[in-house]
Enzyme design. Structure first.
Site, mmCIF file in Angstrom:
data_model
loop_
_atom_site.group_PDB
_atom_site.id
_atom_site.type_symbol
_atom_site.label_atom_id
_atom_site.label_comp_id
_atom_site.label_asym_id
_atom_site.label_seq_id
_atom_site.Cartn_x
_atom_site.Cartn_y
_atom_site.Cartn_z
ATOM 1 N N ASP A 267 -45.924 59.979 -1.733
ATOM 2 C CA ASP A 267 -46.554 59.467 -0.515
ATOM 3 C C ASP A 267 -45.858 60.043 0.718
ATOM 4 O O ASP A 267 -44.677 60.397 0.665
ATOM 5 C CB ASP A 267 -46.455 57.928 -0.516
ATOM 6 N N GLY A 268 -46.612 60.109 1.802
ATOM 7 C CA GLY A 268 -46.034 60.510 3.082
ATOM 8 C C GLY A 268 -46.384 61.923 3.512
ATOM 9 O O GLY A 268 -45.827 62.422 4.502
ATOM 10 N N ARG B 232 -47.903 61.809 7.083
ATOM 11 C CA ARG B 232 -46.895 61.551 8.127
ATOM 12 C C ARG B 232 -45.987 62.762 8.328
ATOM 13 O O ARG B 232 -45.614 63.094 9.453
ATOM 14 C CB ARG B 232 -46.052 60.310 7.753
ATOM 15 N N ASN C 248 -58.909 57.579 -3.282
ATOM 16 C CA ASN C 248 -58.736 58.729 -2.371
ATOM 17 C C ASN C 248 -60.048 59.435 -2.026
ATOM 18 O O ASN C 248 -60.100 60.222 -1.075
ATOM 19 C CB ASN C 248 -57.743 59.748 -2.948
ATOM 20 N N ARG D 95 -41.203 55.767 -5.519
ATOM 21 C CA ARG D 95 -42.218 55.890 -4.466
ATOM 22 C C ARG D 95 -41.545 56.464 -3.233
ATOM 23 O O ARG D 95 -40.501 55.980 -2.794
ATOM 24 C CB ARG D 95 -42.863 54.553 -4.141
HETATM 25 C C1 FPP Z 1 -50.101 60.819 -0.310
HETATM 26 O O1 FPP Z 1 -49.801 61.184 1.004
HETATM 27 C C2 FPP Z 1 -50.354 61.996 -1.140
HETATM 28 C C3 FPP Z 1 -51.541 62.273 -1.756
HETATM 29 C C4 FPP Z 1 -52.713 61.373 -1.644
HETATM 30 C C5 FPP Z 1 -51.748 63.481 -2.544
HETATM 31 C C6 FPP Z 1 -50.577 64.066 -3.255
HETATM 32 C C7 FPP Z 1 -50.932 65.442 -3.658
HETATM 33 C C8 FPP Z 1 -50.139 66.532 -3.636
HETATM 34 C C9 FPP Z 1 -48.724 66.518 -3.283
HETATM 35 C C10 FPP Z 1 -50.703 67.874 -3.958
HETATM 36 C C11 FPP Z 1 -51.332 68.076 -5.312
HETATM 37 C C12 FPP Z 1 -50.539 67.624 -6.461
HETATM 38 C C13 FPP Z 1 -50.191 68.305 -7.581
HETATM 39 C C14 FPP Z 1 -49.617 67.534 -8.708
HETATM 40 C C15 FPP Z 1 -50.299 69.770 -7.763
HETATM 41 P P1 FPP Z 1 -50.687 60.612 2.198
HETATM 42 O O2 FPP Z 1 -51.671 61.656 2.572
HETATM 43 O O3 FPP Z 1 -51.289 59.305 1.837
HETATM 44 O O4 FPP Z 1 -49.584 60.445 3.299
HETATM 45 P P2 FPP Z 1 -49.551 59.375 4.495
HETATM 46 O O5 FPP Z 1 -49.407 58.023 3.857
HETATM 47 O O6 FPP Z 1 -48.353 59.796 5.278
HETATM 48 O O7 FPP Z 1 -50.829 59.533 5.259
#
Ligand code: FPP
Length: 261
Positions: free
Chosen positions: A37-38, A41, A85, A201
């Protein structure tokens, strides 16, 4: 897979080396699950579009997958895309899917070299054909690997997984008396795998976000303020060290492995 494998790539005197030397390799978590997560941000702090956070997050994925395999972790599960998502803007969803395809295409060789078996957990059938194709190639090519199992939770929801398992039990004609916790666990996407011992997390949020709801019943939870794109082997080692200091009681008085000693 051991201390030597980690030291072989750690810079001498680095935090990784210091942390790795403190790990008890006889008490590693069998299964590590991570809520990445993150990313958003991380990007917004740099005045970049959100997708740049996801792009940067791929470097963390690469580092954590390889570090986990080197350490000797049996199973690593990364939460890449939840059923929820899909509510994100279409452009962000399509970038995430492209990044995933690209990661698999570029990293397949590394997965094979490191004897890592790749699997998808989630409703794979609902994904676009091009994404499914890439995932199937990854699963098939690595199916003979006997080292770490690397699960990507994709189009995944913990409640949906439980519903899918219940549907499988009905489809298999199981009678109520034939269903108990171990049998039900076998019907989950992760059937046959050990439950996560350690759930990590990133970005400081104190939620489990519908991730592996059944399987994390007794997982130790470790939350870091580090945003996913900044997460590296060093943070994984910190999490494992914290895990090794925990007193796991599973509702009883002592850790089963040491009870009765
Ligand atoms: C959460 O950050 C992250 C995700 C929803 C996606 C995670 C995906 C990847 C790192 C890339 C693909 C993965 C692989 C395994 C190749 P957020 O966007 O919710 O962050 P925020 O809470 O800061 O908005």
């Amino acid at each position: 897979m051991s201390l030597q494998d980690i030291l072989a790539v750690a810079v001498p005197g680095s935090p990784e080396e210091t942390l790795a030397r403190q790990i008890n390799f006889d008490r590693l978590p069998s299964h590590v699950a991570i809520i990445m997560d993150g990313n958003g941000r991380w990007a917004s702090r740099r005045h970049l579009p959100r997708v740049e956070g996801h792009r940067a997050g791929i470097d963390s994925v690469r580092d954590v997958v390889e570090s986990s395999a080197r350490l000797g972790i049996q199973v690593l599960t990364l939460y890449a895309f939840s059923l929820e998502n899909w509510k994100r803007p279409a452009s962000e969803v399509s970038t995430l899917m492209s990044l995933l395809k690209r990661y698999l295409r570029l990293e397949l060789k590394t997965l094979l070299t490191n004897n890592i078996r790749f699997r998808v957990v989630g409703r794979k059938d609902e994904l676009a054909p091009d994404v499914r194709r890439e995932l199937t190639i990854g699963e098939e090519r690595t199916s003979g690997c006997t080292g770490m199992l690397f699960n990507i939770a994709l189009n995944y929801g913990g409640r949906a997984e439980i519903v899918d398992a219940a549907r499988r039990a009905i489809a298999a004609g199981l009678k109520p008396e034939e269903l108990d916790e171990p049998r039900f666990g076998e019907l989950l996407y992760t059937g046959g795998q050990p439950d996560p011992d350690l759930l990590i997390r990133t970005s400081g949020e104190m939620r489990v976000s519908n991730f592996l709801l059944w399987q994390i019943a007794y997982a130790e939870i470790w939350v870091t303020d580090t945003l996913w794109p900044d997460f590296r082997c060093r943070h994984l080692l910190e999490a494992i060290l914290a895990y090794q200091k925990r007193d796991r009681r599973y509702g009883g008085l002592k850790e089963p492995a040491i009870a009765g000693r």
